[in-house]
Every structure is written in C-alpha cells, then in structure tokens.
Motif scaffolding. Structure first.
Motif, short mmCIF file in Angstrom:
data_model
loop_
_atom_site.label_atom_id
_atom_site.label_comp_id
_atom_site.label_asym_id
_atom_site.label_seq_id
_atom_site.Cartn_x
_atom_site.Cartn_y
_atom_site.Cartn_z
N ALA A 1 -83.17 41.33 84.93
CA ALA A 1 -84.41 41.43 84.94
C ALA A 1 -84.44 40.05 85.35
O ALA A 1 -83.26 39.91 86.15
N PHE A 2 -85.63 40.00 87.04
CA PHE A 2 -85.45 39.05 87.67
C PHE A 2 -86.30 37.73 87.03
O PHE A 2 -86.28 37.61 86.36
N VAL A 3 -85.39 37.13 87.74
CA VAL A 3 -85.49 35.47 87.13
C VAL A 3 -86.29 34.72 88.76
O VAL A 3 -85.19 34.42 89.79
N VAL A 4 -86.87 33.60 88.62
CA VAL A 4 -86.91 32.68 89.82
C VAL A 4 -85.79 31.67 89.75
O VAL A 4 -85.57 30.96 88.77
N ARG A 5 -85.53 31.36 91.08
CA ARG A 5 -84.00 30.85 90.96
C ARG A 5 -84.91 29.64 91.71
O ARG A 5 -84.01 28.50 91.78
N THR B 1 -86.95 39.30 102.96
CA THR B 1 -86.31 38.54 104.02
C THR B 1 -84.37 38.89 103.56
O THR B 1 -84.09 38.28 104.76
N GLU B 2 -84.32 38.52 102.28
CA GLU B 2 -82.48 38.16 102.90
C GLU B 2 -82.75 38.80 101.02
O GLU B 2 -83.11 39.25 100.10
N LEU B 3 -81.42 40.00 101.26
CA LEU B 3 -80.71 40.80 100.26
C LEU B 3 -79.09 40.43 99.74
O LEU B 3 -78.48 40.25 100.25
N GLY B 4 -79.03 39.74 98.36
CA GLY B 4 -77.35 39.51 98.70
C GLY B 4 -77.50 40.67 97.37
O GLY B 4 -78.25 41.25 96.95
N ALA B 5 -76.07 40.40 97.42
CA ALA B 5 -75.53 41.42 95.84
C ALA B 5 -76.24 40.99 94.44
O ALA B 5 -76.60 41.72 93.57
N ARG C 1 -84.48 37.24 98.67
CA ARG C 1 -85.28 35.73 98.14
C ARG C 1 -86.56 36.61 99.24
O ARG C 1 -86.51 37.53 100.20
N LEU C 2 -88.08 36.62 99.05
CA LEU C 2 -89.12 36.67 99.33
C LEU C 2 -90.35 35.57 100.24
O LEU C 2 -89.89 34.79 99.74
N GLY D 1 -103.58 30.71 107.24
CA GLY D 1 -103.82 30.68 106.10
C GLY D 1 -103.99 30.07 105.06
O GLY D 1 -103.59 28.62 105.72
N CYS D 2 -103.82 30.43 103.84
CA CYS D 2 -104.41 29.08 102.42
C CYS D 2 -103.14 28.80 102.68
O CYS D 2 -103.14 28.21 101.61
N GLY D 3 -102.00 29.10 102.40
CA GLY D 3 -101.00 28.79 101.94
C GLY D 3 -99.57 30.08 101.97
O GLY D 3 -99.50 31.20 102.19
N THR D 4 -98.47 29.20 101.28
CA THR D 4 -97.18 29.99 102.06
C THR D 4 -95.95 29.87 100.80
O THR D 4 -96.45 28.99 99.73
N LEU D 5 -95.58 30.92 100.11
CA LEU D 5 -94.45 30.49 99.30
C LEU D 5 -93.11 31.42 99.53
O LEU D 5 -92.77 32.49 99.30
N ASP D 6 -92.48 30.06 99.70
CA ASP D 6 -90.50 31.17 99.76
C ASP D 6 -90.16 31.25 98.45
O ASP D 6 -90.07 30.18 97.62
N VAL D 7 -89.62 32.14 97.97
CA VAL D 7 -89.49 32.13 96.89
C VAL D 7 -87.47 33.30 96.67
O VAL D 7 -87.45 34.15 97.56
N ARG D 8 -86.74 32.58 95.79
CA ARG D 8 -85.44 33.35 95.81
C ARG D 8 -85.31 33.75 94.13
O ARG D 8 -85.80 33.29 93.45
N LEU D 9 -85.01 34.67 94.02
CA LEU D 9 -85.21 36.02 92.75
C LEU D 9 -83.57 35.81 92.34
O LEU D 9 -82.78 36.48 93.77
N ALA D 10 -82.88 35.90 91.37
CA ALA D 10 -81.85 36.29 90.82
C ALA D 10 -81.18 37.33 90.11
O ALA D 10 -82.65 37.74 89.13
N CYS D 11 -80.95 38.31 89.73
CA CYS D 11 -80.64 38.97 88.86
C CYS D 11 -79.63 39.31 88.12
O CYS D 11 -78.55 38.63 87.89
#
Length: 139
Positions: free
Chosen positions: A55-59, A82-86, A90-91, A105-115
């Motif tokens: 599953a993806f989880v927000v880190r 924007t980034e892809l690790g093993a 990052r999006l 814009g109304c806003g931005t989100l910088d999010v990193r997901l972990a598998c």
C-alpha cells in the motif's frame, strides 16, 4: 514530465461555517487526485494491495495555502511525480480554481509517499510493474 489534471466541485461538507474549504479537506482532495492519476495509468491502488499486499502511505505532506476555495467552486488539481525511489516517491500537487488557471493558485502540496507491506507496515520496494507505471508518470 507527465501531469494529471482532474476537477472536483467543492461541496458544503468540504467547508467550514463561513463557506471556505476547511484546511484538512485539501489532503482528501489531493488523495483523490493521486488515486485518479494512478487509475489513468491503467491500475488502481487496490491492485497494488490485492496483487502484492502493498500500500501507499503518506510519509510527509507540506501544504502552502494561498487563496481560499469556497462552496461551489470547481478546483483543478494537477499532480506531477517529481521523484521516484525504490520504495518511495514524491509528488507535487497544485490547486487552482477552474477559470483562473493562469492566475495565482489556491495552494500547493508537496507529498512523499512510501510503499509498505500492508501486513506489518514495513517499507517494501515497488514491484517492477508498479515501478514502470510510476516511471511513466515522470518520463
């Protein structure tokens, strides 16, 4: 870089008593946009869980609020990988009121997901088909 764009209408349930989108709702809208970006590549997050037990989880998530979204607005969320690790990615997600895409814009989100493995929450590498899917979002 491939971008995925999707529009959502702001409903009463998304707002506070003043008709302004409640800050935490941005996270929910962003989650929907990320889910649809993956679905647009021909897969779904439930496939990752069902086929691999992953599953993806927000880190990490950092939101920059710029202008309020309000009841009945239509927001366009643009998602870019924007980034892809093993075992992580990052999006960057932009929120714009439809009809004002060229303006601020109304806003931005910088999010990193972990598998992670769903069974125990431990980090796991993306399976090769999923690495290819995610890589296609960057290329």
């Amino acid at each position: 870089m491939v971008e995925h764009k999707i529009d959502f209408r702001i409903y009463y349930e998304d707002t506070d008593a003043g008709g302004v989108v409640y800050h935490a709702r941005y996270l929910g809208l962003a989650e929907r946009a990320r889910t649809e970006a993956i679905r647009a590549q021909g897969r779904s997050a439930s496939d990752l869980l069902g086929e691999y037990g992953l599953a993806f989880v927000v880190r990490h998530a950092a939101i920059d609020y710029r202008a309020p979204l309000r009841l009945d607005d239509v927001v366009r969320i643009t998602t870019r990988l924007t980034e892809l690790g093993a075992a992580s990615c990052r999006l960057w997600q932009d929120f714009h009121r439809v009809g004002n895409e060229g303006g601020p814009g109304c806003g931005t989100l910088d999010v990193r997901l972990a598998c992670v493995r769903a069974a125990d929450g431990r980090a796991a590498r993306f399976p090769p088909p999923w690495r290819d899917l995610l890589r296609a979002l960057v290329a």
